[in-house]
Design a protein around this motif. Structure first.
Motif, mmCIF file in Angstrom:
data_model
loop_
_atom_site.group_PDB
_atom_site.id
_atom_site.type_symbol
_atom_site.label_atom_id
_atom_site.label_comp_id
_atom_site.label_asym_id
_atom_site.label_seq_id
_atom_site.Cartn_x
_atom_site.Cartn_y
_atom_site.Cartn_z
ATOM 1 N N ASP A 114 -9.312 5.228 8.983
ATOM 2 C CA ASP A 114 -8.529 4.589 7.925
ATOM 3 C C ASP A 114 -7.181 5.292 7.858
ATOM 4 O O ASP A 114 -7.008 6.371 8.417
ATOM 5 C CB ASP A 114 -9.255 4.704 6.581
ATOM 6 N N TYR A 115 -6.226 4.681 7.184
ATOM 7 C CA TYR A 115 -4.917 5.319 7.033
ATOM 8 C C TYR A 115 -5.053 6.606 6.227
ATOM 9 O O TYR A 115 -5.836 6.678 5.284
ATOM 10 C CB TYR A 115 -3.923 4.390 6.346
ATOM 11 N N ALA A 116 -4.290 7.612 6.589
ATOM 12 C CA ALA A 116 -4.388 8.914 5.932
ATOM 13 C C ALA A 116 -3.812 8.882 4.515
ATOM 14 O O ALA A 116 -4.346 9.520 3.612
ATOM 15 C CB ALA A 116 -3.657 9.970 6.761
ATOM 16 N N ASP A 117 -2.741 8.140 4.307
ATOM 17 C CA ASP A 117 -2.033 8.194 3.025
ATOM 18 C C ASP A 117 -2.436 7.112 2.031
ATOM 19 O O ASP A 117 -2.210 7.252 0.837
ATOM 20 C CB ASP A 117 -0.526 8.114 3.265
ATOM 21 N N TYR A 118 -3.003 6.029 2.503
ATOM 22 C CA TYR A 118 -3.359 4.943 1.591
ATOM 23 C C TYR A 118 -4.463 4.092 2.215
ATOM 24 O O TYR A 118 -4.784 4.219 3.388
ATOM 25 C CB TYR A 118 -2.142 4.062 1.270
ATOM 26 N N HIS A 119 -5.047 3.216 1.400
ATOM 27 C CA HIS A 119 -6.122 2.343 1.865
ATOM 28 C C HIS A 119 -5.808 0.917 1.447
ATOM 29 O O HIS A 119 -5.372 0.665 0.332
ATOM 30 C CB HIS A 119 -7.459 2.777 1.251
#
Length: 132
Positions: A114-119
């Motif tokens: 998944d994206y590290a900074d947001y979902h």
């Protein structure tokens, strides 16, 4: 006409705060950093069951059925992983990897990122890699 186009591009770049004046054909957008959420290995028997399901089931009705079946089988170990993976049968790359592994008696490594900074609702990606 060429001067107007150049002036329009320069004005747009300045307005948007772009710092690089690289040609439009060479601009590449970087994908955000991803983190691994889970890594699981599916056994040969699980891969064969998943491949069998993928061979017989494709399309939206099959995905809905697989999701419902996954909910019913949530008490069985790894059943939800197998059903979730099988519901991705519409994804040709994953389907090819799983069927290849089943035909060659291989296990499958399932990695979910998944994206590290947001979902977002579409940001999770599961990749399947055949392993010995």
């Amino acid at each position: 006409m060429k001067n107007i186009s150049k002036k329009l591009i320069i004005a747009s770049a300045i307005t948007l705060g772009l710092t690089s004046m690289a040609p439009l054909t060479s601009s590449v957008s970087a994908e955000p950093a991803r983190v691994v959420i889970s890594t699981q290995y599916l056994s040969v028997s699980q891969v064969k069951a998943m491949a069998s399901f993928m061979r017989t089931s494709t399309g939206a009705p099959a995905i809905i059925s697989a999701t419902a079946l996954g909910g019913l089988l949530s008490k069985v170990p790894y059943a939800s992983v197998v059903i979730m993976a099988a519901s991705l049968a519409a994804n040709a790359n994953s389907r090819a990897e799983v069927i290849y592994a089943a035909d060659n008696n291989m296990r499958v490594k399932a990695v979910t990122t998944d994206y590290a900074d947001y979902h977002t609702s579409y940001s999770q990606v599961t990749t399947f890699t055949p392993v010995k």
